[in-house]
Scaffold this motif. Sequence first.
Motif, PDB file in Angstrom:
ATOM      1  N   LEU A  50       0.820  -1.220   0.000  1.00 59.29           N
ATOM      2  CA  LEU A  50       0.000   0.000   0.000  1.00 59.29           C
ATOM      3  C   LEU A  50       0.846   1.259   0.000  1.00 59.29           C
ATOM      4  N   GLU A  51       2.161   1.093   0.078  1.00 62.48           N
ATOM      5  CA  GLU A  51       3.093   2.214   0.069  1.00 62.48           C
ATOM      6  C   GLU A  51       2.712   3.246   1.124  1.00 62.48           C
ATOM      7  N   THR A  52       2.682   2.774   2.344  1.00 64.70           N
ATOM      8  CA  THR A  52       2.316   3.629   3.462  1.00 64.70           C
ATOM      9  C   THR A  52       3.136   3.231   4.679  1.00 64.70           C
ATOM     10  N   ASP A  53       3.193   4.111   5.655  1.00 61.00           N
ATOM     11  CA  ASP A  53       3.842   3.720   6.917  1.00 61.00           C
ATOM     12  C   ASP A  53       2.817   3.675   8.053  1.00 61.00           C
ATOM     13  N   ILE A  54       1.550   3.632   7.682  1.00 64.16           N
ATOM     14  CA  ILE A  54       0.487   3.517   8.700  1.00 64.16           C
ATOM     15  C   ILE A  54       0.573   2.141   9.360  1.00 64.16           C
ATOM     16  N   ARG A  55       0.342   2.112  10.654  1.00 66.69           N
ATOM     17  CA  ARG A  55       0.486   0.861  11.400  1.00 66.69           C
ATOM     18  C   ARG A  55      -0.581  -0.155  11.010  1.00 66.69           C
ATOM     19  N   ILE A  56      -0.211  -1.422  11.121  1.00 66.28           N
ATOM     20  CA  ILE A  56      -1.120  -2.504  10.755  1.00 66.28           C
ATOM     21  C   ILE A  56      -2.404  -2.466  11.599  1.00 66.28           C
ATOM     22  N   SER A  57      -2.278  -2.036  12.847  1.00 62.97           N
ATOM     23  CA  SER A  57      -3.466  -1.976  13.708  1.00 62.97           C
ATOM     24  C   SER A  57      -4.484  -0.965  13.180  1.00 62.97           C
ATOM     25  N   MET A  58      -3.996   0.026  12.438  1.00 64.28           N
ATOM     26  CA  MET A  58      -4.894   1.017  11.836  1.00 64.28           C
ATOM     27  C   MET A  58      -5.375   0.564  10.458  1.00 64.28           C
ATOM     28  N   LEU A  59      -4.535  -0.190   9.761  1.00 61.65           N
ATOM     29  CA  LEU A  59      -4.871  -0.607   8.392  1.00 61.65           C
ATOM     30  C   LEU A  59      -5.869  -1.763   8.374  1.00 61.65           C
ATOM     31  N   ARG A  60      -5.728  -2.679   9.318  1.00 68.33           N
ATOM     32  CA  ARG A  60      -6.523  -3.919   9.287  1.00 68.33           C
ATOM     33  C   ARG A  60      -8.022  -3.593   9.502  1.00 68.33           C
ATOM     34  N   GLY A  61      -8.822  -4.562   9.046  1.00 66.24           N
ATOM     35  CA  GLY A  61     -10.266  -4.400   9.255  1.00 66.24           C
ATOM     36  C   GLY A  61     -10.971  -3.693   8.117  1.00 66.24           C
ATOM     37  N   HIS A  62     -10.185  -3.172   7.162  1.00 67.50           N
ATOM     38  CA  HIS A  62     -10.778  -2.448   6.036  1.00 67.50           C
ATOM     39  C   HIS A  62     -10.088  -2.861   4.742  1.00 67.50           C
ATOM     40  N   PHE A  63     -10.846  -2.867   3.659  1.00 70.58           N
ATOM     41  CA  PHE A  63     -10.243  -3.099   2.353  1.00 70.58           C
ATOM     42  C   PHE A  63      -9.582  -1.815   1.859  1.00 70.58           C
ATOM     43  N   HIS A  64      -8.433  -1.981   1.213  1.00 63.98           N
ATOM     44  CA  HIS A  64      -7.702  -0.867   0.608  1.00 63.98           C
ATOM     45  C   HIS A  64      -7.471  -1.210  -0.864  1.00 63.98           C
ATOM     46  N   ASP A  65      -7.292  -0.189  -1.657  1.00 63.59           N
ATOM     47  CA  ASP A  65      -7.050  -0.424  -3.081  1.00 63.59           C
ATOM     48  C   ASP A  65      -5.569  -0.737  -3.319  1.00 63.59           C
ATOM     49  N   CYS A  66      -5.319  -1.853  -3.958  1.00 65.94           N
ATOM     50  CA  CYS A  66      -3.941  -2.233  -4.303  1.00 65.94           C
ATOM     51  C   CYS A  66      -3.899  -2.518  -5.798  1.00 65.94           C
ATOM     52  N   TYR A  67      -3.546  -1.537  -6.564  1.00 65.29           N
ATOM     53  CA  TYR A  67      -3.498  -1.677  -8.029  1.00 65.29           C
ATOM     54  C   TYR A  67      -4.844  -2.142  -8.586  1.00 65.29           C
ATOM     55  N   GLY A  68      -5.923  -1.644  -8.013  1.00 67.31           N
ATOM     56  CA  GLY A  68      -7.253  -2.001  -8.504  1.00 67.31           C
ATOM     57  C   GLY A  68      -7.832  -3.247  -7.870  1.00 67.31           C
ATOM     58  N   ILE A  69      -7.066  -3.893  -6.996  1.00 65.50           N
ATOM     59  CA  ILE A  69      -7.541  -5.124  -6.339  1.00 65.50           C
ATOM     60  C   ILE A  69      -7.759  -4.817  -4.863  1.00 65.50           C
ATOM     61  N   PRO A  70      -8.911  -5.237  -4.286  1.00 70.93           N
ATOM     62  CA  PRO A  70      -9.127  -4.996  -2.859  1.00 70.93           C
ATOM     63  C   PRO A  70      -8.102  -5.767  -2.018  1.00 70.93           C
ATOM     64  N   LEU A  71      -7.483  -5.063  -1.102  1.00 69.21           N
ATOM     65  CA  LEU A  71      -6.474  -5.680  -0.224  1.00 69.21           C
ATOM     66  C   LEU A  71      -6.918  -5.536   1.225  1.00 69.21           C
ATOM     67  N   MET A  72      -6.963  -6.670   1.919  1.00 63.19           N
ATOM     68  CA  MET A  72      -7.272  -6.658   3.351  1.00 63.19           C
ATOM     69  C   MET A  72      -5.987  -6.931   4.132  1.00 63.19           C
ATOM     70  N   PRO A  73      -5.512  -5.958   4.906  1.00 62.10           N
ATOM     71  CA  PRO A  73      -4.382  -6.236   5.784  1.00 62.10           C
ATOM     72  C   PRO A  73      -4.875  -6.932   7.048  1.00 62.10           C
ATOM     73  N   THR A  74      -4.101  -7.852   7.532  1.00 59.56           N
ATOM     74  CA  THR A  74      -4.401  -8.451   8.822  1.00 59.56           C
ATOM     75  C   THR A  74      -3.088  -8.828   9.507  1.00 59.56           C
ATOM     76  N   TYR A  75      -3.197  -9.300  10.743  1.00 64.43           N
ATOM     77  CA  TYR A  75      -1.971  -9.618  11.474  1.00 64.43           C
ATOM     78  C   TYR A  75      -1.291 -10.867  10.903  1.00 64.43           C
ATOM     79  N   HIS A  76       0.015 -10.887  10.999  1.00 61.93           N
ATOM     80  CA  HIS A  76       0.812 -12.015  10.527  1.00 61.93           C
ATOM     81  C   HIS A  76       0.616 -13.193  11.490  1.00 61.93           C
ATOM     82  N   PRO A  77       0.551 -14.420  10.966  1.00 57.03           N
ATOM     83  CA  PRO A  77       0.397 -15.580  11.863  1.00 57.03           C
ATOM     84  C   PRO A  77       1.482 -15.654  12.943  1.00 57.03           C
ATOM     85  N   SER A  78       2.697 -15.204  12.645  1.00 61.63           N
ATOM     86  CA  SER A  78       3.770 -15.210  13.665  1.00 61.63           C
ATOM     87  C   SER A  78       3.389 -14.318  14.841  1.00 61.63           C
ATOM     88  N   PHE A  79       2.739 -13.222  14.537  1.00 64.26           N
ATOM     89  CA  PHE A  79       2.291 -12.314  15.589  1.00 64.26           C
ATOM     90  C   PHE A  79       1.199 -12.976  16.431  1.00 64.26           C
TER      91      PHE A  79
END
Length: 224
Positions: free
Chosen positions: A164-193
Amino acid sequence: MDDLYRLYLKTIGIQYLPGYQSEQVPLPSGDKVEHSKTLEDLREFIGDCHRCQLGDTRTKLVFGTGNPRADIVFVGEAPGRDEDIEGEPFVGKAGQLLTKIFRAMGLAREDVYICNVIKCRPPQNRNPLPVEVTTCKPFLLRQIEIISPVVICALGSFAAQTLLETDIRISMLRGHFHDCYGIPLMPTYHPSFLLRDPNRKADVWEDIQKIMKRLGSGTGDREN
Ligand code: SF4
């Protein structure tokens, strides 16, 4: 988006990038990523890659695995120790948890596509350097373009912030779809986390349910 960068994206075969804002990324001399029409072509094109220094320290290059016509692509950060040995993404404990998430979605690993932003393990699992991201990212973008999924799920802050070319934290990004080159992108926490903080599993399940709803909305039906 400046014209030079637009030209670069076109050169590597990426044509549809609404809202994409980036500084110019240098293209490794002689690379013609757009010649790769299939994932097999792309893998062959990447070859025994030493375009960045990670090529000197990895055991196996971890390209990606799964259905080349998947409706959903999961993108992680970079291979870890197990992945570096196996040559396959998400095969360690985090991978086992991710496989459980797939099962909860009614999917198998073979139904989805799994890859990382960086194809080779950084030594001691350090964070990838900006130059390594810049060098390797065109391969990820081409993978996504070839697969053309309905949804992308970015696992963890690094993948989400890179795509997403951003430095916004994952806790703020997750839970919402974002546009990624025209494709909906859902950020979520990494399984390691999640392995370190199981209390976040509820958040991930919430994100996954939104993805499932999107996939089940009709746009997820494709002929395989
Ligand atoms: S990380 Fe990417 S660019 Fe660097 S050597 Fe591996 S495949 Fe090549």
